[in-house]
Write a protein that holds these residues in place. Structure first.
Motif, PDB file in Angstrom:
ATOM      1  N   UNK A 174      -6.451 -20.116   6.573  1.00  0.00           N
ATOM      2  CA  UNK A 174      -6.040 -18.863   5.958  1.00  0.00           C
ATOM      3  C   UNK A 174      -6.293 -17.713   6.918  1.00  0.00           C
ATOM      4  N   UNK A 175      -5.777 -16.562   6.565  1.00  0.00           N
ATOM      5  CA  UNK A 175      -6.053 -15.338   7.296  1.00  0.00           C
ATOM      6  C   UNK A 175      -7.559 -15.040   7.228  1.00  0.00           C
ATOM      7  N   UNK A 176      -8.160 -14.510   8.289  1.00  0.00           N
ATOM      8  CA  UNK A 176      -9.614 -14.261   8.278  1.00  0.00           C
ATOM      9  C   UNK A 176     -10.079 -13.322   7.171  1.00  0.00           C
ATOM     10  N   UNK A 177      -9.162 -12.517   6.607  1.00  0.00           N
ATOM     11  CA  UNK A 177      -9.549 -11.580   5.547  1.00  0.00           C
ATOM     12  C   UNK A 177      -9.497 -12.200   4.151  1.00  0.00           C
ATOM     13  N   UNK A 178      -8.984 -13.417   4.041  1.00  0.00           N
ATOM     14  CA  UNK A 178      -8.901 -14.050   2.722  1.00  0.00           C
ATOM     15  C   UNK A 178     -10.306 -14.376   2.206  1.00  0.00           C
ATOM     16  N   UNK A 179     -10.533 -14.293   0.896  1.00  0.00           N
ATOM     17  CA  UNK A 179     -11.866 -14.591   0.344  1.00  0.00           C
ATOM     18  C   UNK A 179     -12.398 -15.970   0.719  1.00  0.00           C
ATOM     19  N   UNK A 235       3.356 -21.113  10.023  1.00  0.00           N
ATOM     20  CA  UNK A 235       2.309 -20.493  10.843  1.00  0.00           C
ATOM     21  C   UNK A 235       2.358 -18.976  10.737  1.00  0.00           C
ATOM     22  N   UNK A 236       3.554 -18.397  10.787  1.00  0.00           N
ATOM     23  CA  UNK A 236       3.697 -16.948  10.685  1.00  0.00           C
ATOM     24  C   UNK A 236       3.228 -16.449   9.317  1.00  0.00           C
ATOM     25  N   UNK A 237       3.552 -17.196   8.255  1.00  0.00           N
ATOM     26  CA  UNK A 237       3.131 -16.804   6.909  1.00  0.00           C
ATOM     27  C   UNK A 237       1.612 -16.839   6.779  1.00  0.00           C
ATOM     28  N   UNK A 238       0.988 -17.849   7.361  1.00  0.00           N
ATOM     29  CA  UNK A 238      -0.465 -17.959   7.312  1.00  0.00           C
ATOM     30  C   UNK A 238      -1.118 -16.804   8.065  1.00  0.00           C
ATOM     31  N   UNK A 239      -0.581 -16.493   9.238  1.00  0.00           N
ATOM     32  CA  UNK A 239      -1.130 -15.403  10.034  1.00  0.00           C
ATOM     33  C   UNK A 239      -0.965 -14.063   9.334  1.00  0.00           C
ATOM     34  N   UNK A 240       0.147 -13.893   8.621  1.00  0.00           N
ATOM     35  CA  UNK A 240       0.401 -12.634   7.917  1.00  0.00           C
ATOM     36  C   UNK A 240      -0.474 -12.468   6.675  1.00  0.00           C
ATOM     37  N   UNK A 241      -1.149 -13.533   6.261  1.00  0.00           N
ATOM     38  CA  UNK A 241      -2.021 -13.450   5.099  1.00  0.00           C
ATOM     39  C   UNK A 241      -1.300 -13.589   3.783  1.00  0.00           C
ATOM     40  N   UNK A 251      -1.434 -27.795  16.002  1.00  0.00           N
ATOM     41  CA  UNK A 251      -0.317 -26.865  16.155  1.00  0.00           C
ATOM     42  C   UNK A 251      -0.743 -25.406  16.134  1.00  0.00           C
ATOM     43  N   UNK A 252      -1.970 -25.124  15.699  1.00  0.00           N
ATOM     44  CA  UNK A 252      -2.427 -23.742  15.609  1.00  0.00           C
ATOM     45  C   UNK A 252      -3.726 -23.538  16.379  1.00  0.00           C
ATOM     46  N   UNK A 253      -3.947 -24.375  17.398  1.00  0.00           N
ATOM     47  CA  UNK A 253      -5.202 -24.320  18.147  1.00  0.00           C
ATOM     48  C   UNK A 253      -5.451 -22.931  18.724  1.00  0.00           C
ATOM     49  N   UNK A 258      -8.381 -17.922  18.790  1.00  0.00           N
ATOM     50  CA  UNK A 258      -8.316 -16.470  18.899  1.00  0.00           C
ATOM     51  C   UNK A 258      -8.742 -15.724  17.647  1.00  0.00           C
ATOM     52  N   UNK A 259      -9.098 -16.460  16.588  1.00  0.00           N
ATOM     53  CA  UNK A 259      -9.549 -15.812  15.367  1.00  0.00           C
ATOM     54  C   UNK A 259      -8.446 -15.274  14.484  1.00  0.00           C
TER      55      UNK A 259
END
Length: 305
Positions: A174-179, A235-241, A251-253, A258-259
């Protein structure tokens, strides 16, 4: 100040000079004239503002700086070589080719290495790659469009011969800001089942693996937050949160390192088989391809990221 940059042709030339011991031999290995190679090196020296050759009457060799540049460049040159082989396999239209169909995860994470090994051991065989989701791969094999397919679905395929050649792991990310990322705790199966997730389309092995894992615990996934038709879109959707989701960590190493994405611990088991599928008798080159693929897949850790 903008950092200096050297193109891959120049880096390949420097590596060839290092390997073969002279500008002339390195130029020949790259298919260049010695005059063109020398001119290319002079331009590169102006770019990096330092000498790259020790010029002697008996011949020229790389300076210590150039040797260091070559060592730094080797992973890039190796990756480019794999890319060229994979692109060639994707775009070939010759009649005399061996067609391999693979799911999108397999195409991105595994096929480049497998095709490179196949080209090295079977140089007379031309390989063509067709990428689809797992159900699409099965359809292509059943119709005879592809001689061999590789899928990552948890369900045994019907109407084809099948053999497990390895395993692949999905990660909950998930995005780093997700709970889920900020809590630092393990996410339960019940939470995964009730959380709207970003998922691949029906027919995808990634989607099937998630639903199969939930079904083993008596759960169905809730309505998706987003349904994406490719790994890149997911991948883009996950990064966008947009929502959490599952994807092969291979695939997302870069995103994980990079956090930009965070892997979340979960009690849900998300390992799935890599399965080769085919109809009838395999040709010798197809058998060899599967042997190479199985050897590589079994030598990769399941937790590889």
């Amino acid at each position: 100040m903008t950092p200096a940059s050297l193109d891959t042709d120049t880096l390949r030339l420097l590596a060839a000079i290092d390997e073969h011991g002279s500008v002339g031999a390195g130029a020949l290995a790259c298919g260049w004239s010695q005059q063109a190679a020398s001119a290319r090196i002079r331009r590169a020296e102006r770019t990096v503002e330092r000498d790259l050759l020790v010029r002697r009457a008996s011949g020229s060799i790389l300076t210590a700086d150039a040797v260091l540049i070559v060592e730094w460049a080797r992973p890039l040159l190796d990756a480019e070589a794999v890319f060229r082989v994979s692109l060639d396999a994707l775009t070939r239209t010759d009649a005399a080719v061996a067609t391999i169909a693979a799911s999108q995860t397999v195409s991105e994470a595994y096929l480049p290495a497998w095709l490179t090994a196949a080209r090295a051991t079977l140089p007379a065989t031309h390989w063509r790659l067709v990428s689809d989701n797992s159900e699409g791969v099965l359809d292509r094999v059943r119709s005879g469009e592809a001689e061999v397919g590789v899928i990552e679905s948890p369900h045994p395929p019907g109407g084809v011969n099948a053999s497990a050649i390895g395993t692949d792991r999905l990660a909950m990310v998930c995005n780093p800001d997700h709970p889920w990322a900020t809590s630092g705790r393990t996410v339960s199966v019940e939470e995964v089942a009730t959380e709207p997730l970003a998922v691949r389309e029906p027919g995808s092995g990634t989607r099937a693996t998630l639903e199969h894992a939930l079904a083993r615990h008596g759960h169905e996934a809730t309505r998706p937050a987003a349904e994406l038709s490719s790994t890149g879109a997911l991948r883009a959707a996950l990064r966008a949160g947009i929502a959490p989701g599952v994807v092969s960590p291979t695939l997302i190493a870069d995103d994980l390192a990079g956090g930009l994405l965070r892997e979340v611990a979960t009690t849900l088991e998300l390992t799935r088989p890599l399965t080769a599928v085919w109809r009838g008798l395999l040709s010798p080159h197809a058998r060899r391809f599967l042997t190479l693929a199985a050897s590589d897949a079994h030598n990769r850790p399941v937790t590889d990221s």
